[in-house]
Write a protein that holds these residues in place. Structure first.
Motif, short mmCIF file in Angstrom:
data_model
loop_
_atom_site.label_atom_id
_atom_site.label_comp_id
_atom_site.label_asym_id
_atom_site.label_seq_id
_atom_site.Cartn_x
_atom_site.Cartn_y
_atom_site.Cartn_z
N VAL A 10 55.70 40.80 -57.50
CA VAL A 10 54.72 40.22 -58.42
C VAL A 10 54.79 40.92 -59.78
O VAL A 10 54.76 40.26 -60.83
N LEU A 11 54.90 42.24 -59.79
CA LEU A 11 54.99 42.96 -61.06
C LEU A 11 56.26 42.59 -61.82
O LEU A 11 56.26 42.52 -63.06
N GLY A 12 57.34 42.33 -61.10
CA GLY A 12 58.55 41.86 -61.75
C GLY A 12 58.34 40.50 -62.42
O GLY A 12 58.82 40.26 -63.53
N LEU A 13 57.62 39.61 -61.74
CA LEU A 13 57.33 38.29 -62.33
C LEU A 13 56.43 38.42 -63.55
O LEU A 13 56.63 37.72 -64.55
N VAL A 14 55.45 39.31 -63.49
CA VAL A 14 54.56 39.52 -64.64
C VAL A 14 55.37 40.07 -65.82
O VAL A 14 55.17 39.66 -66.97
N VAL A 19 57.79 39.15 -71.18
CA VAL A 19 58.89 39.18 -72.15
C VAL A 19 59.28 37.76 -72.58
O VAL A 19 59.66 37.54 -73.73
N THR A 20 59.15 36.79 -71.68
CA THR A 20 59.41 35.40 -72.04
C THR A 20 58.36 34.91 -73.04
O THR A 20 58.69 34.23 -74.02
N LEU A 26 57.36 34.91 -80.69
CA LEU A 26 58.09 35.39 -81.87
C LEU A 26 58.93 34.27 -82.48
O LEU A 26 58.99 34.13 -83.72
N ALA A 27 59.56 33.47 -81.64
CA ALA A 27 60.34 32.34 -82.17
C ALA A 27 59.43 31.34 -82.88
O ALA A 27 59.78 30.82 -83.95
N GLY A 170 53.59 41.87 -75.02
CA GLY A 170 54.54 42.98 -74.94
C GLY A 170 53.94 44.17 -74.23
O GLY A 170 54.60 44.81 -73.40
N LEU A 171 52.67 44.46 -74.52
CA LEU A 171 51.97 45.55 -73.83
C LEU A 171 51.82 45.24 -72.34
O LEU A 171 52.06 46.10 -71.49
N MET A 172 51.48 44.01 -72.03
CA MET A 172 51.36 43.61 -70.62
C MET A 172 52.70 43.76 -69.90
O MET A 172 52.77 44.31 -68.81
#
Length: 193
Positions: A10-14, A19-20, A26-27, A170-172
């Motif tokens: 779950v942390l990997g998905l978050v 980052v996505t 940003l785009a 980004g912080l998350m």
């Protein structure tokens, strides 16, 4: 603890969602066309939502399979379910080129649940680093709340909201990544003892 803990998944998905989201915002802030970006990023958010549904199932299955940790199932299971819901809807909205105004309202209230998760992590000392976990939940909650002003802002103000959203996401992502990497190693260490 057993040899498998779905919290790292779950942390990997978050982390991936964060980052996505940063890349998308940003785009957008740099002048990217929202419909084109929505077609590009929408499927990623849908995929993250689908995988998160699997994470929810794993969290609850772990609890039912005889390794009950109800405080973590409650904190991460509910949070992951809400995350899956928002990722699926956000992906659909972006891909279809729909305005985010309708999505902003449930996101506002779901953000309040996430802020409550931050409070619970601190108040009850959940995880090995409650402050970092609380920061992750707080950033996720603020990002969720921030969809409302972003969705309803005038075009000239969207750029500012997009940059602020990218900062919060980004912080998350950073806190989810650090928490996840530490947990990944810690869970392996416990399993080999």
């Amino acid at each position: 603890m057993g040899s498998y803990n779905p919290l790292v998944f779950v942390l990997g998905l978050v982390t991936a969602a964060g980052v996505t989201g940063v890349a998308y915002l940003l785009a957008l802030a740099r002048g990217g066309e929202s419909r084109v970006l929505g077609r590009e990023y929408g499927p990623i958010f849908v995929a993250l939502g689908l995988f998160a549904l699997g994470g929810v199932a794993q969290l609850y299955w772990t609890n039912w399979a005889g390794r009950p940790v109800p405080q973590y199932t409650e904190l991460f299971g509910v949070g992951t379910g809400l995350f899956a819901f928002m990722m699926l809807l956000a992906g659909f909205y972006l891909y279809q080129g729909l305005e985010l105004r309708a999505l902003a309202w449930p996101s506002l209230f779901l953000g309040l649940f996430l802020l409550q998760g931050a409070r619970a992590a601190l108040d009850f000392g959940l995880t090995r680093n409650p402050a970092l976990t609380a920061l992750m939940w707080a950033a996720a909650g603020l990002a969720s709340l921030g969809i409302l002003p972003f969705a309803y802002s005038r075009p000239e103000a969207k750029r500012t909201w997009a940059y602020l959203g990218a900062l919060v996401l980004g912080l998350m992502a950073l806190t989810a990544f650090v928490t996840g990497v530490m947990a990944y190693y810690g869970h392996i260490a416990e399993a080999v003892k």
